[in-house]
Write an enzyme that holds these catalytic residues in place. Structure first.
Site, PDB file in Angstrom:
ATOM      1  N   TYR A 191       0.815  -1.209   0.000  1.00  0.00           N
ATOM      2  CA  TYR A 191       0.000   0.000   0.000  1.00  0.00           C
ATOM      3  C   TYR A 191       0.855   1.267   0.000  1.00  0.00           C
ATOM      4  O   TYR A 191       0.324   2.375  -0.105  1.00  0.00           O
ATOM      5  CB  TYR A 191      -0.937   0.014   1.203  1.00  0.00           C
ATOM      6  CG  TYR A 191      -2.223  -0.743   0.965  1.00  0.00           C
ATOM      7  CD1 TYR A 191      -3.426  -0.073   0.801  1.00  0.00           C
ATOM      8  CD2 TYR A 191      -2.234  -2.128   0.898  1.00  0.00           C
ATOM      9  CE1 TYR A 191      -4.607  -0.763   0.582  1.00  0.00           C
ATOM     10  CE2 TYR A 191      -3.402  -2.829   0.673  1.00  0.00           C
ATOM     11  CZ  TYR A 191      -4.581  -2.144   0.517  1.00  0.00           C
ATOM     12  OH  TYR A 191      -5.753  -2.826   0.297  1.00  0.00           O
ATOM     13  N   LYS A 216       3.087 -13.926   6.555  1.00  0.00           N
ATOM     14  CA  LYS A 216       3.399 -14.956   5.573  1.00  0.00           C
ATOM     15  C   LYS A 216       4.915 -15.132   5.537  1.00  0.00           C
ATOM     16  O   LYS A 216       5.559 -15.213   4.487  1.00  0.00           O
ATOM     17  CB  LYS A 216       2.848 -14.545   4.197  1.00  0.00           C
ATOM     18  CG  LYS A 216       2.883 -15.669   3.156  1.00  0.00           C
ATOM     19  CD  LYS A 216       1.978 -16.826   3.482  1.00  0.00           C
ATOM     20  CE  LYS A 216       2.010 -17.871   2.362  1.00  0.00           C
ATOM     21  NZ  LYS A 216       1.300 -19.111   2.720  1.00  0.00           N
ATOM     22  N   ASP A 220      -2.509 -17.483   5.584  1.00  0.00           N
ATOM     23  CA  ASP A 220      -3.533 -18.308   4.952  1.00  0.00           C
ATOM     24  C   ASP A 220      -4.237 -19.196   5.966  1.00  0.00           C
ATOM     25  O   ASP A 220      -5.453 -19.408   5.889  1.00  0.00           O
ATOM     26  CB  ASP A 220      -2.954 -19.132   3.803  1.00  0.00           C
ATOM     27  CG  ASP A 220      -1.639 -19.805   4.149  1.00  0.00           C
ATOM     28  OD1 ASP A 220      -0.974 -19.377   5.101  1.00  0.00           O
ATOM     29  OD2 ASP A 220      -1.266 -20.770   3.461  1.00  0.00           O
ATOM     30  N   ASP A 278      -6.121  -6.029   5.312  1.00  0.00           N
ATOM     31  CA  ASP A 278      -7.236  -5.723   4.411  1.00  0.00           C
ATOM     32  C   ASP A 278      -8.101  -6.959   4.210  1.00  0.00           C
ATOM     33  O   ASP A 278      -9.340  -6.917   4.314  1.00  0.00           O
ATOM     34  CB  ASP A 278      -6.668  -5.237   3.077  1.00  0.00           C
ATOM     35  CG  ASP A 278      -7.700  -4.466   2.257  1.00  0.00           C
ATOM     36  OD1 ASP A 278      -8.806  -4.216   2.758  1.00  0.00           O
ATOM     37  OD2 ASP A 278      -7.380  -4.116   1.113  1.00  0.00           O
TER      38      ASP A 278
END
Length: 465
Positions: free
Chosen positions: A158, A228, A328, A352
């Site tokens: 972002y 992640k 995930d 988000d």
């Protein structure tokens, strides 16, 4: 500061002293009503805010609302999409609130929401997600959802550092990566867009620090670092590592990591266990590790056992538990094990995804509140988290819940808890009575359909005096 297009109403400025907001009884608070359905939901919400404050404080307190301009309204006034005067107002008066804004169409024009966050360095995007009884939900146990997401607001993809495929800039970056950095992993480099993902120690640390302070103040049980890092080791993996560092260095007496809790629990159950015995219990693959890896685990056990005076004999159970989860898996488990999550700290893109996925479990982003905060400077903008829905503009139809609950967050931020509580109670009672706007009415058997303004009227009527 003097303003050309904005009228400053009577009232006082909110200030920050020694890290604490100083709020006058009549604070000036800038607001942007928003685009599309923004005017409808703002007219409804502001009446709810004013009524709650009046009922809670019997006239001793009042908000002086100061309209500032952005988006289509500002553009149509000839001020551009985001006037400097608007940014200055939010900067000067510290705390503000806004409806949804249109992102201008055109290459190179950034989101107005992102621009405000970056210009004021609002590094925390706070998204509390809690189920309100009676709200239609697609999951079996929505009541298990009660989380607060701390989403880093200024870094990650972002940050907006990217170049389009085939551009001169993209070619330069690709050439640099190939020639100077020896990167040979770009399979289609002649037709490849390039983006940069910055994750810094400072940005990560201040986000996690704010999340821990919130968790401790709110009496929360755990904080989960979502990342992640198994793939992106030097960005998302670093975020995880820096988060644990902040917790164990700055909040040592109040926190325990998940692995430390395993060590302490094993020792509490059997103090005769040596370091290797405990290592085998917390890492089942211990005996298959190299000598160096085994030594690292034993050292980890030894460090955890130094906490026995303050965390041993079950004391760790009363500490804030710091743990982490791969992104995930976290997206799956917030559905299947929502009760295991409390406060979440994560980076921009993960946040988000998570915040919208969780909002869907408790009724959708139509009633999801949001806040953008810099806890160091005191600046904060509270906002509706949904889009502008222009096809419903001026129809007095849509649910104003998102901006209303964002106002609740704002009132709590100001320390006006009594007013915040009245709004929540009024909203919950209204939904429990099945008096709702069209988005809920079509999903609830026996519901009464209300207009946006009527929904606000009913909330006000259902507030305690």
């Amino acid at each position: 500061m003097s303003y050309t297009y904005t009228t400053v109403p009577p009232g006082g400025k909110i200030t920050l002293e020694s890290g604490t907001l100083q709020v006058p009884d009549q604070p000036v608070i800038p607001f942007i009503e928003g685009d599309g359905t923004g005017p409808d939901i703002w007219k409804a919400a502001v009446r709810v805010f004013d009524s709650a404050v009046a009922k809670a404080y019997q006239g001793r307190r009042k908000i002086s609302w100061m309209e500032v301009y952005a988006g289509e309204k500002a553009f149509n006034m000839g001020l551009g999409w985001l006037p400097e005067e608007t940014v200055s107002a939010f900067s000067e008066f510290l705390v503000g609130i806004k409806g949804p804004l249109t992102t201008p169409i055109g290459g190179g024009i950034r989101s107005l929401n992102v621009a405000l966050r970056q210009l004021l360095d609002l590094y925390v995007c706070l998204r509390p997600v809690r189920y309100v009884k009676g709200v239609p939900s697609p999951v079996k146990r929505p009541q298990d959802v009660d989380m607060a997401i701390f989403r880093e607001n200024t870094e990650d993809i972002y940050a907006g550092i990217e170049w389009s495929a085939g551009s001169d800039e993209a070619r330069k970056v690709i050439d640099f990566l190939k020639r100077e950095m020896g990167i040979d992993k770009l399979r289609f480099s002649e037709d490849c867009g390039i983006g940069i993902k910055p994750i810094s120690r400072q940005g990560s640390s201040r986000l996690v620090r704010a999340a821990i302070r919130y968790a401790l103040k709110q009496g929360r049980r755990s904080l989960t670092l979502v990342h992640k890092g198994n793939i992106m080791k030097y960005t998302e993996g670093a975020f995880k590592s820096w988060g644990y560092e902040v917790a164990t260095r700055e909040f040592r007496d109040d926190c325990v990591t998940a692995r430390e809790s395993w060590v302490l629990d094993n020792y509490d159950q059997d103090p005769t266990l040596d370091h290797a015995d405990i290592a085998r219990r917390i890492d089942p693959g211990y005996d298959l590790m190299t000598t160096e890896q085994q030594e690292e685990i034993r050292d980890e056990v030894a460090r955890a056992l130094t906490l026995l005076p303050t965390h041993g004999k079950g004391q760790w159970r009363d500490k804030l538990l710091i743990k982490d989860a791969i992104a995930d898996i976290a997206l799956q488990q917030v559905l299947t094990r929502a009760g295991e999550f409390d406060v979440i700290a994560t980076m921009n893109l993960n946040g988000d995804y998570l915040s919208d996925a969780l909002a869907a479990q408790v009724g959708g982003i139509g009633i999801a509140p949001g806040a953008n905060i810099n806890y160091d400077t005191g600046h904060a903008i509270f906002e509706a988290t949904h889009g502008t829905a222009p096809k419903y503009a001026n129809l007095d139809k849509v649910n104003p819940g998102s901006v209303i609950l964002s106002g609740v967050l704002m009132l709590e931020h100001l320390g006006w808890q009594e007013a915040a509580d009245r709004i929540v109670a009024g909203l919950e009672k209204t939904i429990d009575q099945k008096q709702v706007t069209y988005d809920f009415e079509r999903l609830m058997e026996g519901a009464t359909l209300l207009k946006c303004s009527e929904f606000a009227d009913t909330i006000i009527a259902n507030m305690a005096d």
